[in-house]
Design a protein around this motif. Structure first.
Motif, PDB file in Angstrom:
ATOM      1  N   ASN A  31       1.786  14.387  47.201  1.00  0.00           N
ATOM      2  CA  ASN A  31       1.241  12.858  47.477  1.00  0.00           C
ATOM      3  C   ASN A  31       1.450  12.607  46.213  1.00  0.00           C
ATOM      4  O   ASN A  31       2.171  10.591  46.625  1.00  0.00           O
ATOM      5  CB  ASN A  31       0.088  13.035  48.103  1.00  0.00           C
ATOM      6  N   PHE A  32       1.854  12.808  45.306  1.00  0.00           N
ATOM      7  CA  PHE A  32       2.419  11.693  44.215  1.00  0.00           C
ATOM      8  C   PHE A  32       3.668  11.478  44.147  1.00  0.00           C
ATOM      9  O   PHE A  32       3.905   9.940  43.776  1.00  0.00           O
ATOM     10  CB  PHE A  32       2.715  13.133  42.968  1.00  0.00           C
ATOM     11  N   TYR A  33       5.027  11.697  44.846  1.00  0.00           N
ATOM     12  CA  TYR A  33       5.813  11.325  44.646  1.00  0.00           C
ATOM     13  C   TYR A  33       6.093  10.112  46.286  1.00  0.00           C
ATOM     14  O   TYR A  33       6.292   8.725  45.392  1.00  0.00           O
ATOM     15  CB  TYR A  33       6.853  11.335  45.601  1.00  0.00           C
ATOM     16  N   LEU A  69       4.129  20.012  40.802  1.00  0.00           N
ATOM     17  CA  LEU A  69       3.043  17.807  41.080  1.00  0.00           C
ATOM     18  C   LEU A  69       3.165  17.916  42.501  1.00  0.00           C
ATOM     19  O   LEU A  69       3.565  18.473  43.277  1.00  0.00           O
ATOM     20  CB  LEU A  69       4.748  17.289  40.735  1.00  0.00           C
ATOM     21  N   GLU A  70       2.119  17.289  42.831  1.00  0.00           N
ATOM     22  CA  GLU A  70       1.398  16.969  44.126  1.00  0.00           C
ATOM     23  C   GLU A  70       2.085  16.930  45.118  1.00  0.00           C
ATOM     24  O   GLU A  70       3.383  15.876  44.932  1.00  0.00           O
ATOM     25  CB  GLU A  70      -0.152  16.495  43.820  1.00  0.00           C
ATOM     26  N   ARG A 116       3.012   8.485  45.971  1.00  0.00           N
ATOM     27  CA  ARG A 116       1.829   7.551  45.979  1.00  0.00           C
ATOM     28  C   ARG A 116       2.527   6.534  44.583  1.00  0.00           C
ATOM     29  O   ARG A 116       2.237   5.367  45.088  1.00  0.00           O
ATOM     30  CB  ARG A 116       0.706   8.724  45.309  1.00  0.00           C
TER      31      ARG A 116
END
Length: 427
Positions: A71-73, A68-69, A75
């Motif tokens: 920034n996912f966490y 996962l990217e 965001r």
């Protein structure tokens, strides 16, 4: 970020220690649950077989977490926190009761403990809030909201009842201190703990006498140019006395007998050595047998599958909360020292990684991870060797339990993923 790039930038020391702890933990779960009727390590009807399955699930989860990217966490941290709080509320309606605590969802093939998810979600949400550009931890309003993020899951978990898991959330207060919460809050917390313990051990009367002596010494040794604020000092003294009186009331009227017995055993409130020994063998049976198992291991241990107390099921819940006693009996001082060294190196490494983070969210989440793992480690080892009361907290990556292993893995590898972004930015 490509898979090859992640493999280059991930902190392999932390990964190595993780796998070492998981492997050593599984070996001891195998030893503490093995019987002559079992033949294959892949027998998923056994506890060690189930744990092996959970290890496999955790490995797949690591791949997903790292894929996962970054920034996912950040965001979706608020959404994940909301979902975890709803899952805690759902336990009051759909929860399954095990060992007196309604802390699980029965999914058929496995029991899910949402408090483990809540630990990850709370660490993310707290990091998100504290790293927000509009948050100033020096302001009382922002301090309140930060503490509220921690308090909500703890309040939902306490009635299950699961005070051990609730206590873990309070450890994340140290993240707020790291980011600038005034130290007088820490002084207040430590003072309350000191008053609580002192009251139970000596009583309110002796506490008042000790407080009076401290005030007398303070006035007797103060410099002439130093003015002591009499009114604030008086108010603090009254507050301490009132809190001490409330400790007695809560201890005798709110705590259940089993809780009073555990505190009594921990603080040695019973002065009669014969009665104290009797309590140790009844209420403190788990800890008593755990201490005996570790003591019998000596320096080198009795050997793998050779622990007589482990084979005789002397220690209840030995594959979960008391797994460290298996290490002590079968692997001796060398084994327990190895486990402690591995955990110590992991904590020091995570602290080093957290301090190097250029991104505030990553740094704060890193300290959240450290707080959660450290309190689990400290309390679990402490209760197994008898220096802390029995609370019921597993040893991270080590104790049996699918939910625990899965979410401890997620907790750690999210931070290791965030750390890869720091290295990417440095190029």
């Amino acid at each position: 970020m490509s898979g090859r790039s992640i493999l280059k930038r991930i902190d392999w020391l932390s990964v190595f220690i993780y796998f070492a702890l998981v492997f050593i933990g599984w070996i001891n779960i195998y030893s503490s649950t093995f019987t002559d009727e079992h033949s294959s390590i892949f027998d998923f009807s056994t506890l060690y077989g189930k744990q092996l399955f959970f290890i496999g699930v955790s490995l797949v989860t690591i791949v997903v977490v790292l894929a996962l990217e970054v920034n996912f966490y950040e965001r979706f941290s608020s959404l994940l926190y909301l979902i975890s709080m709803v899952s805690l509320l759902g336990l009051f309606v759909f929860g399954k009761t095990i060992a007196g605590a309604t802390s699980w969802y029965d999914l058929g093939f496995f029991n899910l403990q949402p408090s483990e998810l809540a630990k990850v979600a709370t660490a993310l949400a707290l990091a998100k809030y504290l790293s927000d550009i509009q948050t100033d931890i020096k302001r009382r309003k922002d301090q309140f909201y930060a503490l509220l993020i921690i308090l909500v899951p703890a309040i939902l978990i306490i009635p299950q009842p699961d005070p051990g898991s609730a206590l873990v959330f309070f450890a994340m207060i140290f993240v707020i201190f790291r980011e600038g919460l005034p130290l007088y809050y820490l002084v207040i917390i430590l003072s309350l703990i000191l008053v609580f313990v002192t009251t139970l051990m000596f009583g309110t009367v002796w506490l008042i006498i000790g407080l009076a002596l401290l005030i007398i010494i303070l006035f007797a040794t103060k410099r002439k140019t130093l003015k002591i604020p009499v009114i604030p000092l008086s108010l603090v003294s009254v507050a301490v006395i009132l809190f001490s009186l409330s400790v007695n009331f809560v201890f005798n009227n709110v705590f259940e007998q089993r809780h009073r017995d555990r505190f009594g055993l921990w603080l040695r409130l019973e002065k009669d050595p014969n009665k104290l020994e009797q309590i140790r063998k009844s209420i403190g049976y788990n800890t008593y047998q755990s201490e005996k198992a570790i003591e019998s291991g000596g320096f080198f241990g009795k050997g793998f599958l050779e622990g007589t107390r482990t084979k005789g099921d002397f220690v209840p819940e030995q594959h979960t909360d008391y797994i460290f006693s298996t290490v002590g009996e079968e692997w001796g001082f060398l084994g327990t020292a190895t486990v402690i060294i591995l955990f110590t190196v992991l904590f020091l490494r995570l602290i080093s990684l957290a301090e190097r983070q250029k991104n505030a969210f990553a740094r704060m989440y890193g300290y959240g991870v450290i707080s959660i793992l450290l309190i689990h480690y400290f309390i679990n080892i402490g209760m197994v060797i008898g220096i802390l009361p029995t609370i019921g907290i597993p040893l991270p990556f080590f104790s049996y339990g699918g939910s625990g292993l899965l979410f401890f893995t997620i907790l750690l590898f999210i931070f290791l993923k965030l750390d890869t972004n720091r290295l990417k930015e440095s190029f």
